[in-house]
Design an enzyme around this catalytic site. Structure first.
Site, mmCIF file in Angstrom:
data_model
loop_
_atom_site.group_PDB
_atom_site.id
_atom_site.type_symbol
_atom_site.label_atom_id
_atom_site.label_comp_id
_atom_site.label_asym_id
_atom_site.label_seq_id
_atom_site.Cartn_x
_atom_site.Cartn_y
_atom_site.Cartn_z
ATOM 1 N N ASN A 100 0.860 -1.252 0.007
ATOM 2 C CA ASN A 100 -0.022 0.061 -0.054
ATOM 3 C C ASN A 100 0.777 1.240 -0.168
ATOM 4 O O ASN A 100 0.175 2.291 -0.424
ATOM 5 C CB ASN A 100 -0.946 0.081 1.116
ATOM 6 C CG ASN A 100 -2.041 -1.153 1.242
ATOM 7 O OD1 ASN A 100 -2.665 -1.278 -0.028
ATOM 8 N ND2 ASN A 100 -1.821 -1.872 2.306
ATOM 9 N N TYR A 101 1.855 1.197 0.507
ATOM 10 C CA TYR A 101 2.727 2.415 0.542
ATOM 11 C C TYR A 101 4.137 2.689 -0.158
ATOM 12 O O TYR A 101 4.717 3.542 -0.355
ATOM 13 C CB TYR A 101 3.107 2.763 2.054
ATOM 14 C CG TYR A 101 1.961 3.097 2.803
ATOM 15 C CD1 TYR A 101 1.462 4.545 2.912
ATOM 16 C CD2 TYR A 101 1.363 2.010 3.670
ATOM 17 C CE1 TYR A 101 0.339 4.713 3.690
ATOM 18 C CE2 TYR A 101 0.092 2.528 4.589
ATOM 19 C CZ TYR A 101 -0.240 3.634 4.506
ATOM 20 O OH TYR A 101 -1.404 4.056 5.164
ATOM 21 N N LEU A 102 4.527 1.519 -1.020
ATOM 22 C CA LEU A 102 5.777 1.271 -1.501
ATOM 23 C C LEU A 102 5.625 1.327 -3.006
ATOM 24 O O LEU A 102 4.780 0.492 -3.522
ATOM 25 C CB LEU A 102 6.554 0.250 -0.985
ATOM 26 C CG LEU A 102 7.072 0.117 0.564
ATOM 27 C CD1 LEU A 102 7.831 -1.177 0.766
ATOM 28 C CD2 LEU A 102 7.937 1.305 0.857
#
Length: 566
Positions: free
Chosen positions: A523-525
């Protein structure tokens, strides 16, 4: 996106509108099947026949009997309260103490059922597989703008007991069965509308082409809306993912300007601007979530940056040879504790002292700020900017920087993967993605250590054999002994590689005991960073992403080369 396989002229480029949507609706959980008569529930040591609704909820507890959840007071209290709501008046009058309830017979029955499933014949397993495939083909796909798209979660979750994360105050409550009357269907007017099960009807059928969900309902525990969405590998999901990471890359271009602005705002004459600037500093530096205003009925005492209270921080002019230290201690999203001691800049520290003046522990730290005010300000700084974009930007930047520092081109593939996991772990720590150590952690680590010990013994024996072979060759100098030496040398090298792989695995597992890597990775990388790293260092992509993840990030695998920079 020139050359990207999912970008086509007929698609809306904002990734959020469609012209035609047709699907079959969700698959509901099967109805409850009462337990066989031989399976008993005991109260106060005596068998007691339960009504079907009460028995069904009792089975939820029985299935979890060996789990630590059922030992927690809040879980037991919430379960018993909700269970009693499903009982008849006669059952309520008898069952008044959870400690007198004996679910062990039920628990053993479900264990036997689980074991029987493992022992099923090949033909029985094939029959189940074929039925699942039939359901997938009928319900697992939709037609969106002339494309057949895979649906992510077309099965409605069955009823059960809410677990939550961390020390959630609602753990143990009953997650009620979702029925057609709870479901809102979304499809196009000119499509064949999904038909509800016989004798039922949908809550509503709507035609909203500005959203990408196919069905929705409100769950009863926290009143949140659940959705049936497209599979992560779908075109529209790929577009949204790409847009998310491109927004974070746009932030990279102006983050220095934004940081200079909020540093200047620390000196503002207006308290509201100072508070906003300090909050933005924490969101940027510590990857804190902004925090949303509580909805009515929400009981979990969770906070984000904007909703921090005086009691959530402590200030230390000097602590452990560091100046201007702030100690954070609060429950964040999913009731996961955030605890951190961090040195901050002097002006931030002085502003925090000012914000705390004449306030009680329960008062807001940022009493002139809320999430809406902050988001409006962020939009003014950069189009599309939110607090989450800072998390995505800082997470991806951290991964890229850590990979550059930790990866050695001469390392073996297992060692490089350890470096990747360590880089990912740095991101997970930044984002406070914690988890409880798995129940089987100690046992699995012991099993792994046994394998390491066994491999070390094999290596010791192989080295002795190599030494003996060298001695034989030194005495005879013939080709046969020379080949024996080479064979023994290769055997030692092979066992050394196997031992190193096991040792790296043990190190990785121990370091990852209480950190959840999956959330940040998915979700964030920016996946293009991981793909580029794999291509640069010759790592098979399947070592980093499993099959489902590779489908989700197909767009990144398609476009990223080894020189990609976030």
């Amino acid at each position: 996106l020139p050359g990207s396989f999912w970008w086509e002229e007929e698609r809306y480029t904002d990734g959020s509108k469609w012209r035609f949507l047709e699907h079959k609706g969700p698959v509901f959980a099967p109805p409850y099947e009462p337990l066989p008569g031989k399976v008993k529930f005991y109260y106060g040591g005596k068998p007691m026949k339960l009504s079907a609704p009460a028995e069904e909820v009792a089975t939820f507890f029985a299935k979890m009997l060996d789990h630590e959840y059922t030992t927690k007071d809040i879980f037991r209290k919430n379960f018993f309260k909700d269970w009693r709501k499903e009982m008849t008046s006669e059952e309520k009058s008898v069952i008044t103490d959870l400690n007198k309830c004996d679910f062990s017979d039920m628990s053993e029955y479900f264990k036997a059922q689980s074991e029987a499933r493992k022992q099923m014949s090949k033909e029985e397993k094939q029959k189940i597989k074929e039925e699942n495939e039939r359901l997938l083909q009928e319900y697992g796909f939709c037609i969106m703008d002339n494309h057949k798209e895979r649906i992510g979660n077309f099965r409605i979750e069955p009823p059960g007991l809410f677990r939550g994360r961390g020390d959630h105050p609602k753990m143990g409550m009953l997650k009620r069965r979702i029925r057609p009357e709870d479901i809102i269907i979304n499809c196009s007017k000119d499509s064949k509308h999904p038909k509800p099960p016989p004798g039922t009807k949908w809550k509503e059928v709507r035609h909203d082409n500005k959203v990408t969900w196919l069905a929705s309902w409100t769950e009863n525990i926290q009143g949140s809306i659940k959705y049936i969405m497209l599979n992560p590998s779908s075109r529209i999901k790929g577009e949204k993912d790409w847009q998310k990471y491109e927004t974070a890359r746009r932030l990279k271009k102006c983050v220095d300007r934004i940081r200079a602005q909020y540093r200047e705002d620390w000196k503002s004459k207006e308290m509201r601007i100072r508070q906003r600037a300090v909050a933005l500093y924490f969101i940027d530096k510590l990857a804190l979530r902004a925090g949303n205003e509580k909805e009515e009925g929400e009981t979990a005492d969770t906070v984000g940056c904007c909703s921090l209270r005086v009691e959530h921080i402590k200030l230390y002019p000097k602590l452990d040879d560091q100046e201007y230290v702030v100690e954070f201690d609060f429950l964040g999203k999913d009731s996961i504790r955030y605890y951190n001691k961090i040195p901050v800049e002097k002006r931030v520290f002085k502003n925090l002292q000012l914000f705390l003046e004449n306030k009680q522990p329960e008062d807001d730290l940022f009493d002139r700020l809320n999430t809406s005010i902050l988001n409006k300000h962020l939009q003014e700084l950069m189009d599309g900017l939110t607090a989450k974009v800072f998390r995505t930007y800082n997470a991806s930047s951290t991964l890229q920087q850590q990979l550059k520092e930790l990866t050695c081109s001469d390392d073996s593939i297992p060692a490089k993967i350890l470096s990747y996991n360590r880089a990912n772990r740095a991101v997970a720590i930044l984002c406070n993605h914690q988890r409880a150590p798995p129940k089987t952690f100690e046992k699995s680590m012991q099993n792994l250590q046994n394998k390491i010990d066994e491999k070390q013994n094999q290596l010791s024996a192989a080295r002795k054999q190599l030494k003996a072979a060298k001695a034989d060759h030194k005495a005879s100098h013939d080709d046969k002994s020379k080949k024996a030496v080479e064979m023994k040398r290769k055997a030692v090298q092979r066992i050394e590689e196997q031992l190193m792989k096991l040792q790296v695995q043990a190190t990785d597992r121990e370091e990852n005991k209480q950190i959840a890597l999956g959330t940040s990775k998915l979700n964030y990388l920016d996946p293009r960073i991981s793909v580029a790293w794999c291509k640069k260092f010759g790592i098979p992509i399947e070592k980093i992403y499993n099959k489902t993840q590779r489908e989700k990030f197909a767009w990144a695998i398609d476009m990223a080369d080894k020189d990609y920079e976030f």
